[in-house]
Design an enzyme around this catalytic site. Sequence first.
Site, mmCIF file in Angstrom:
data_model
loop_
_atom_site.group_PDB
_atom_site.id
_atom_site.type_symbol
_atom_site.label_atom_id
_atom_site.label_comp_id
_atom_site.label_asym_id
_atom_site.label_seq_id
_atom_site.Cartn_x
_atom_site.Cartn_y
_atom_site.Cartn_z
ATOM 1 N N ARG A 95 3.921 -17.951 -13.432
ATOM 2 C CA ARG A 95 2.895 -16.920 -13.370
ATOM 3 C C ARG A 95 1.697 -17.330 -12.528
ATOM 4 N NH1 ARG A 95 2.451 -12.801 -11.808
ATOM 5 N NH2 ARG A 95 4.316 -12.339 -13.040
ATOM 6 N N LYS A 130 -17.458 -11.377 0.532
ATOM 7 C CA LYS A 130 -17.079 -10.612 -0.671
ATOM 8 C C LYS A 130 -15.717 -11.086 -1.162
ATOM 9 C CE LYS A 130 -19.817 -6.654 0.847
ATOM 10 N NZ LYS A 130 -19.814 -5.262 1.325
ATOM 11 N N ASP A 216 -25.047 -1.842 11.172
ATOM 12 C CA ASP A 216 -24.684 -1.525 9.789
ATOM 13 C C ASP A 216 -24.509 -0.022 9.575
ATOM 14 O OD1 ASP A 216 -24.229 -2.215 7.041
ATOM 15 O OD2 ASP A 216 -26.230 -1.464 6.588
#
Length: 281
Positions: A95, A130, A216
């Site tokens: 896992r 991020k 931006d």
Amino acid sequence: MKTPLYPIDIALREDLGAGDLTSEFFVAPNLRAHARIVANEAAIIAGAETAAEVFRRVDPATQVRIVAGDGTAVNPRDNVIEFDGTARALLTAERVALNFLQRLSGIATLTRKFVEAAASDHARIIDTRKTTPGLRALEKAAVIAGGGANHRFGLFDMVLVKDNHLAACAGWRDFANAIRRARGERPGVQIEVEADNLEQVRELLQIDGIDVILLDNMKPAQIREAVALGKGKTKFEASGGVTLKNIRQIAASGVDFISIGALTHSARAIDLSLEFTHVGA
């Protein structure tokens, strides 16, 4: 990239705790098994060495063969990694290894989609900060595997002045002095400054020492105009609102970099699974 061991150790400690109770009661300790990790969908693989290292950390005697390394395109039912070891060790590692491999392959796959959608030999698709805490090095390596490039790794390796930094300055004179100070004290460090509109772009172009202007959340037409204003003076990065539908238009504006936070914060995990192909001596 050398696989950082601390995320693996943390993940195994979290999952294993005092031991794998299911395998302890239901799997004989010396039972041998052959296994494989198989793709259940088309994907770009990333994190293969990290997944392999999980199995080695659980049992160093496990034999591991990476079939599809980082950056490899796979189709459904393709083998990614093959193993030979004790069944207990393979089940214990399963896992955690899949969690890394599915997550990182998801990032690489999404990155490849953006690179192909941009269809640009000039604009580079780059990541952001991020990222999942503790997994930044692995996730940024996955972006590379998908054909993208890395922006700064952290706060320490470049100057990136954003809107809140600008708000903290006393004015453009204070800001320009800070740019000169940064350039003088850290001459080799790249300096990038965010602009929210074309007027700010014009003002920034009057200040020496800026390597990249970050545009931006600007529309493609605004980006094209900004690039025309600063042609030959500096480089430009487009950021914010970039999707698979509009990235080709953004790339065609002449921008040098397109940064996409979604590469690491919104990538879907790839469907992979571990299968025993033979159990016994």
